[in-house]
Design a protein around this motif. Structure first.
Motif, PDB file in Angstrom:
ATOM      1  N   SER A  40       0.786  -1.159   0.072  1.00 19.75           N
ATOM      2  CA  SER A  40       0.039   0.010   0.122  1.00 19.75           C
ATOM      3  C   SER A  40       0.944   1.235   0.055  1.00 19.75           C
ATOM      4  CB  SER A  40      -0.940  -0.135   1.236  1.00 19.75           C
ATOM      5  OG  SER A  40      -1.740  -1.140   1.467  1.00 19.75           O
ATOM      6  N   GLY A  41       1.874   1.302   0.736  1.00 24.82           N
ATOM      7  CA  GLY A  41       2.983   2.364   0.666  1.00 24.82           C
ATOM      8  C   GLY A  41       3.604   2.814  -0.347  1.00 24.82           C
ATOM      9  N   TYR A  42       3.887   1.626  -1.230  1.00 28.28           N
ATOM     10  CA  TYR A  42       4.445   1.816  -2.519  1.00 28.28           C
ATOM     11  C   TYR A  42       3.531   2.436  -3.567  1.00 28.28           C
ATOM     12  CZ  TYR A  42       7.406   0.445  -6.612  1.00 28.28           C
ATOM     13  OH  TYR A  42       8.312   0.329  -7.639  1.00 28.28           O
ATOM     14  N   GLY A  43       2.118   2.099  -3.266  1.00 30.75           N
ATOM     15  CA  GLY A  43       1.214   2.811  -4.202  1.00 30.75           C
ATOM     16  C   GLY A  43       0.925   4.163  -3.784  1.00 30.75           C
ATOM     17  N   MET A  44       1.125   4.515  -2.531  1.00 29.47           N
ATOM     18  CA  MET A  44       0.904   5.823  -1.873  1.00 29.47           C
ATOM     19  C   MET A  44       1.892   6.948  -2.491  1.00 29.47           C
ATOM     20  SD  MET A  44      -0.226   5.102   2.197  1.00 29.47           S
ATOM     21  CE  MET A  44      -1.418   4.043   2.738  1.00 29.47           C
ATOM     22  N   PHE A  45       2.972   6.395  -2.561  1.00 30.12           N
ATOM     23  CA  PHE A  45       4.154   7.191  -3.133  1.00 30.12           C
ATOM     24  C   PHE A  45       3.805   7.649  -4.568  1.00 30.12           C
ATOM     25  CE2 PHE A  45       6.651   6.324   0.438  1.00 30.12           C
ATOM     26  CZ  PHE A  45       7.819   7.297   0.486  1.00 30.12           C
ATOM     27  N   PHE A  46       3.335   6.622  -5.391  1.00 34.63           N
ATOM     28  CA  PHE A  46       2.841   6.972  -6.708  1.00 34.63           C
ATOM     29  C   PHE A  46       1.480   7.866  -6.789  1.00 34.63           C
ATOM     30  CE2 PHE A  46       5.612   3.498  -7.676  1.00 34.63           C
ATOM     31  CZ  PHE A  46       6.215   3.719  -8.835  1.00 34.63           C
ATOM     32  N   MET A  47       0.737   7.686  -5.838  1.00 31.77           N
ATOM     33  CA  MET A  47      -0.545   8.471  -5.848  1.00 31.77           C
ATOM     34  C   MET A  47      -0.229   9.976  -5.470  1.00 31.77           C
ATOM     35  SD  MET A  47      -3.895   7.844  -3.260  1.00 31.77           S
ATOM     36  CE  MET A  47      -4.003   6.226  -3.859  1.00 31.77           C
ATOM     37  N   PHE A  48       0.640  10.283  -4.475  1.00 30.48           N
ATOM     38  CA  PHE A  48       0.669  11.497  -3.913  1.00 30.48           C
ATOM     39  C   PHE A  48       1.902  12.354  -4.545  1.00 30.48           C
ATOM     40  CE2 PHE A  48      -1.045   9.293  -0.024  1.00 30.48           C
ATOM     41  CZ  PHE A  48      -2.282   9.780  -0.263  1.00 30.48           C
ATOM     42  N   GLN A  49       2.898  11.591  -5.025  1.00 32.47           N
ATOM     43  CA  GLN A  49       4.106  12.162  -5.555  1.00 32.47           C
ATOM     44  C   GLN A  49       4.270  11.869  -6.935  1.00 32.47           C
ATOM     45  OE1 GLN A  49       7.767  12.316  -3.124  1.00 32.47           O
ATOM     46  NE2 GLN A  49       6.556  11.430  -1.414  1.00 32.47           N
ATOM     47  N   GLN A  50       3.677  10.945  -7.572  1.00 34.66           N
ATOM     48  CA  GLN A  50       3.679  10.739  -9.257  1.00 34.66           C
ATOM     49  C   GLN A  50       5.168  10.786  -9.423  1.00 34.66           C
ATOM     50  OE1 GLN A  50       1.134  13.455 -10.858  1.00 34.66           O
ATOM     51  NE2 GLN A  50      -0.701  12.422 -10.142  1.00 34.66           N
ATOM     52  N   PRO A  51       6.137  10.033  -9.165  1.00 37.60           N
ATOM     53  CA  PRO A  51       7.615  10.136  -9.620  1.00 37.60           C
ATOM     54  C   PRO A  51       7.794   9.680 -10.994  1.00 37.60           C
ATOM     55  CG  PRO A  51       7.250   7.942  -8.249  1.00 37.60           C
ATOM     56  CD  PRO A  51       5.806   8.930  -8.221  1.00 37.60           C
ATOM     57  N   ALA A  52       8.798  10.045 -11.376  1.00 33.86           N
ATOM     58  CA  ALA A  52       9.179   9.823 -12.980  1.00 33.86           C
ATOM     59  C   ALA A  52       9.514   8.538 -13.046  1.00 33.86           C
ATOM     60  CB  ALA A  52      10.203  10.787 -13.248  1.00 33.86           C
ATOM     61  N   ALA A  53       9.608   8.125 -14.323  1.00 34.70           N
ATOM     62  CA  ALA A  53      10.036   6.639 -14.693  1.00 34.70           C
ATOM     63  C   ALA A  53      11.392   6.155 -14.201  1.00 34.70           C
ATOM     64  CB  ALA A  53       9.853   6.473 -16.110  1.00 34.70           C
ATOM     65  N   VAL A  54      11.644   4.896 -14.121  1.00 27.50           N
ATOM     66  CA  VAL A  54      12.843   4.385 -13.401  1.00 27.50           C
ATOM     67  C   VAL A  54      14.139   4.876 -14.225  1.00 27.50           C
ATOM     68  CG1 VAL A  54      11.779   2.418 -12.428  1.00 27.50           C
ATOM     69  CG2 VAL A  54      12.527   2.233 -14.800  1.00 27.50           C
ATOM     70  N   TYR A  55      14.993   4.865 -13.375  1.00 32.44           N
ATOM     71  CA  TYR A  55      16.439   5.359 -14.255  1.00 32.44           C
ATOM     72  C   TYR A  55      16.879   4.535 -15.534  1.00 32.44           C
ATOM     73  CZ  TYR A  55      17.648   8.516 -10.171  1.00 32.44           C
ATOM     74  OH  TYR A  55      17.567   9.475  -9.454  1.00 32.44           O
ATOM     75  N   ASP A  56      16.580   3.040 -15.196  1.00 31.59           N
ATOM     76  CA  ASP A  56      17.281   2.202 -16.050  1.00 31.59           C
ATOM     77  C   ASP A  56      15.959   1.654 -17.011  1.00 31.59           C
ATOM     78  OD1 ASP A  56      15.914   0.045 -14.823  1.00 31.59           O
ATOM     79  OD2 ASP A  56      17.540  -0.033 -13.310  1.00 31.59           O
TER      80      ASP A  56
END
Length: 233
Positions: free
Chosen positions: A97-113
């Motif tokens: 759930s925490g992993y999903g929350m980070f994407f929900m609230f912060q919308q990080p860019a795609a992975v480095y690689d």
């Protein structure tokens, strides 16, 4: 199993853990998706230490010690491992759930690689599952040895601070329990991350196995000592 779930997962405990992860996802800034795992692993390890620390002393807290004394030794051991399993499953679901929350609230860019997002999540799930079991087992064993949840939290956090540091990373390298956190993103062939961090997780699995094997003997010695003290009284 349902009874043990009610004992070790009261509503306040689950709500506190959820709020901890929720606040973390709001205040811990990340820029890239690969950084989400780095932001979650150490705090969730500390949460596991505190969350599992009262497993062996729950009867004292809930004032059920008289009922607990009526259980056979084998039943007590089975109950403790069931409680451990219930708590670890909850913590793993909380980590997802925490992993999903980070994407929900912060919308990080795609992975480095170049690896797909599903692969990054799989690596995170593998790493965090091992991390939660390792720190949970450590807390369980310490609370049994010390007969105190506060001693278990204190001992677990001393190790946590030691290995979750620059000195710990320099000393242990890929064998660090937090090898996933300290991994070099984008350092592998073609820009992908290396998988040397798996060495630290394999070491954690071996240590978890050793603690699981040792725990019944430690628990039995503790029960024998308590029985002797009770008879003297």
């Amino acid at each position: 199993m349902r009874t043990e779930m009610k004992i070790v997962l009261p509503l306040w405990k689950m709500a506190s853990a959820f709020c901890f992860v929720l606040v973390l996802s709001l205040v811990r800034g990340v820029s890239y998706a690969d950084e989400v795992g780095l932001a979650l692993e150490p705090p969730l390890a500390a949460l596991a230490v505190a969350f599992v620390s009262d497993t062996c002393v729950r009867e004292r807290v809930s004032k059920r010690s008289e009922v607990w004394k009526l259980y056979s030794l084998e039943k007590k051991k089975r109950a403790v491992f069931q409680r451990m399993a219930v708590q670890e499953i909850f913590l793993l679901l909380l980590a997802v759930s925490g992993y999903g929350m980070f994407f929900m609230f912060q919308q990080p860019a795609a992975v480095y690689d170049t690896k797909p997002a599903v692969t990054a999540f799989f690596f995170y799930l593998l790493a965090i599952a091992v991390t939660l079991v390792f720190w949970g087992m450590l807390s369980l064993l310490l609370s049994c040895v010390c007969k105190s949840q506060w001693a278990a939290i204190g001992g677990g956090m001393v190790l946590w601070i030691t290995v979750n540091s620059v000195a710990g990373d320099a000393c242990l390298g890929k064998w660090n329990p937090f090898s996933y956190t300290f991994r070099e993103i984008g350092a592998g062939t073609g820009g992908g991350e290396t998988l040397s961090w798996l060495c630290g997780k394999m070491l954690c699995i071996l240590l978890c196995g050793a603690m699981a094997v040792e725990f019944p003997a430690v628990w039995e010695r503790r029960m024998e000592k308590e029985s002797v003290l009770t008879e003297k009284r």
